[in-house]
Scaffold this motif. Structure first.
Motif, PDB file in Angstrom:
ATOM      1  N   ASP A  52      -7.074  -2.736 -20.030  1.00  0.00           N
ATOM      2  CA  ASP A  52      -5.942  -2.528 -19.129  1.00  0.00           C
ATOM      3  C   ASP A  52      -5.337  -3.873 -18.721  1.00  0.00           C
ATOM      4  O   ASP A  52      -5.998  -4.696 -18.086  1.00  0.00           O
ATOM      5  N   ARG A  53      -4.080  -4.101 -19.059  1.00  0.00           N
ATOM      6  CA  ARG A  53      -3.406  -5.364 -18.764  1.00  0.00           C
ATOM      7  C   ARG A  53      -3.069  -5.529 -17.277  1.00  0.00           C
ATOM      8  O   ARG A  53      -2.560  -6.585 -16.885  1.00  0.00           O
ATOM      9  N   ARG A  54      -3.357  -4.518 -16.488  1.00  0.00           N
ATOM     10  CA  ARG A  54      -3.153  -4.641 -15.035  1.00  0.00           C
ATOM     11  C   ARG A  54      -4.333  -5.360 -14.378  1.00  0.00           C
ATOM     12  O   ARG A  54      -4.345  -5.548 -13.155  1.00  0.00           O
ATOM     13  N   PHE A  55      -5.314  -5.761 -15.204  1.00  0.00           N
ATOM     14  CA  PHE A  55      -6.475  -6.483 -14.706  1.00  0.00           C
ATOM     15  C   PHE A  55      -6.634  -7.796 -15.450  1.00  0.00           C
ATOM     16  O   PHE A  55      -6.223  -7.916 -16.609  1.00  0.00           O
ATOM     17  N   ARG A  56      -7.212  -8.762 -14.788  1.00  0.00           N
ATOM     18  CA  ARG A  56      -7.582 -10.009 -15.430  1.00  0.00           C
ATOM     19  C   ARG A  56      -9.072 -10.269 -15.172  1.00  0.00           C
ATOM     20  O   ARG A  56      -9.697  -9.586 -14.347  1.00  0.00           O
ATOM     21  N   ALA A 288      -7.816  -6.840 -10.074  1.00  0.00           N
ATOM     22  CA  ALA A 288      -6.542  -6.121 -10.179  1.00  0.00           C
ATOM     23  C   ALA A 288      -5.371  -7.073  -9.939  1.00  0.00           C
ATOM     24  O   ALA A 288      -5.354  -7.811  -8.954  1.00  0.00           O
ATOM     25  N   LEU A 289      -4.417  -7.060 -10.861  1.00  0.00           N
ATOM     26  CA  LEU A 289      -3.219  -7.897 -10.735  1.00  0.00           C
ATOM     27  C   LEU A 289      -2.132  -7.223  -9.904  1.00  0.00           C
ATOM     28  O   LEU A 289      -1.147  -7.856  -9.515  1.00  0.00           O
ATOM     29  N   GLU A 290      -2.290  -5.957  -9.664  1.00  0.00           N
ATOM     30  CA  GLU A 290      -1.327  -5.179  -8.873  1.00  0.00           C
ATOM     31  C   GLU A 290      -2.069  -3.982  -8.286  1.00  0.00           C
ATOM     32  O   GLU A 290      -3.256  -3.767  -8.582  1.00  0.00           O
ATOM     33  N   ASP A 291      -1.401  -3.195  -7.467  1.00  0.00           N
ATOM     34  CA  ASP A 291      -2.016  -1.969  -6.973  1.00  0.00           C
ATOM     35  C   ASP A 291      -2.212  -1.014  -8.150  1.00  0.00           C
ATOM     36  O   ASP A 291      -1.295  -0.812  -8.957  1.00  0.00           O
ATOM     37  N   VAL A 292      -3.418  -0.448  -8.264  1.00  0.00           N
ATOM     38  CA  VAL A 292      -3.756   0.432  -9.387  1.00  0.00           C
ATOM     39  C   VAL A 292      -4.495   1.646  -8.866  1.00  0.00           C
ATOM     40  O   VAL A 292      -5.484   1.516  -8.136  1.00  0.00           O
ATOM     41  N   GLU A 302      -3.929  -5.006  -5.102  1.00  0.00           N
ATOM     42  CA  GLU A 302      -3.856  -6.280  -5.815  1.00  0.00           C
ATOM     43  C   GLU A 302      -4.916  -7.237  -5.277  1.00  0.00           C
ATOM     44  O   GLU A 302      -5.057  -7.409  -4.060  1.00  0.00           O
TER      45      GLU A 302
END
Length: 399
Positions: A52-56, A288-292, A302
């Motif tokens: 998932d690209r919403r995470f790093r 998380a790079l944003e709210d998910v 985030e």
């Protein structure tokens, strides 16, 4: 509102990520709360999250999560490959990749075999071995020295520093900080000496390649030092720990140990299986790079941290009809080497050198058995044996 999930105390050195408590949590929900953010426990959700690209990679925050906000270790940790993202991560990975590709490692396999037999020869007639100090550590260290171009005769000192620095992945990291920083200081000084040597007299090895990259402006002097120190400790420590865990797992299933002795071609399968059911990397961190919203009540903000529990995912019965240990069966992919853009750089080395070592040990010690409980790291964070005594019927030296 997030309710009804268990709390797993990953920060407690007595906590066991392979325990019935974790399995019960996995049955109740795909996620749980932990002392280091949230945990994801099931194979399908873990696989999706790692892609998932919403995470790093959330590794950069590990020192701060343990109350370490300044000093040599904290500064170094922010610069290692595991903590970097984006263009810097991609650039460094591209510079290091050629030395770790399957094609570069395959020609080294006969040398791995000779090394494994050499080490077993030293204790085969005795019928006892302290597996970590007499096999796993020298094997992993000498392979690492050959791979990146360090003098193999200096493996013991390098291993000592790498072992101490490896405690940075443990849940006792703050307690072990003085030891970690002494190891960092020693490894930095050692690697700087090696760089000076290769600058004056380049060779056909990874260190010389990295020195050339630094001279050409593709790598700063600081990045070169940080990368070498990281490669030395990560390359040695993980393989050493995983060999001990692999033997522990195989000896608990004597039929599998005997089968591996008879069929060395199952070495690769054995590596994948032991990393599925008994991995040294017990959890992998994402941020998380944003709210998910991951569903089932897990609403992340985030910056929230999520731990992927390797054993829970690898043994999830939802992903496989029979998750029991079997080196003849190909199970769904394990998480022992991470995933996504941070998939372990040295996974081919680890896979190949362990695929050689385990069948050699099984063939040379066919009736091996644990000779006492040994001494083990906590089964949370990076785990493995500190000491693991093994007994067997003495066998002759190979020669």
């Amino acid at each position: 509102m997030q309710t009804g999930t268990r709390f797993l105390d990953l920060a407690d050195p007595a906590f066991d990520v392979t325990s019935a408590e974790v399995r019960r949590a996995r049955e109740e929900s795909f996620w749980a709360r932990t002392s280091y953010g949230y945990a994801v426990l099931r194979h399908a959700e873990v696989t999706a999250l790692l892609k998932d690209r919403r995470f790093r990679q959330g590794n950069a925050r590990w020192p701060a999560q343990n109350g370490i906000t300044s000093g040599m270790f904290s500064d170094w940790w922010q610069k290692v490959l595991l903590s970097l993202e984006g263009a810097d991560h991609l650039r460094l990975r591209r510079l290091l990749n050629p030395a770790f590709k399957q094609g570069a490692v395959t020609p080294m396999v006969p040398g791995f075999t000779e090394l494994a037999h050499e080490l077993v020869d030293a204790f085969s007639e005795r019928g006892t071995v302290e597996l970590i100090g007499e096999f796993a550590e020298p094997y992993a260290s000498r392979v690492l020295c050959r791979l990146i171009g360090l003098p193999e005769g200096e493996w013991a000192q390098v291993a000592h520093w790498a072992d101490d620095l490896g405690k940075s992945f443990g849940v006792r990291v703050k307690e072990d900080l003085p030891r970690i920083e002494r190891a960092l200081e020693g490894l930095y000084g050692y690697c700087d000496e090696v760089v000076r040597d290769r600058t004056a007299a380049p060779r056909d090895d990874l260190v010389s390649d990295l020195v050339r990259s630094q001279q050409e402006g593709r790598l700063s002097a600081e990045e070169l030092s940080v990368a070498l120190v990281f490669l030395v400790f990560a390359g040695m420590e993980t393989t050493r720990n995983q060999i001990g865990l692999a033997v522990q797992t195989l000896l608990a299933s004597p039929d599998q140990w005997r089968l591996l002795a008879q069929r060395p071609d199952l070495g690769r399968n054995a590596v994948e299986e032991v990393m599925r059911v008994n991995p040294t990397v017990t959890w992998i961190t994402r941020e998380a790079l944003e709210d998910v919203d991951l569903g089932d009540g897990l609403e992340l903000r985030e910056g929230d941290i999520v731990q992927v529990l390797s054993h829970a995912a690898g043994t999830d019965p939802r992903a496989q009809p029979d998750p029991s240990f079997d080196i003849t069966v190909e199970h769904p992919a394990h998480m022992g080497f991470g995933g996504g853009v941070h998939h372990c750089l040295g996974h081919w080395v680890a896979r190949m050198d362990m695929a050689v070592a385990l069948p050699v040990l099984a063939a040379r010690m066919p009736d091996a058995r644990a000779d006492g409980p040994g001494e083990w790291l906590p089964v949370s964070g990076n785990t493995g044996a500190i000491r693991y005594p093994v007994a067997f019927t003495p066998t002759p030296r190979r020669g």
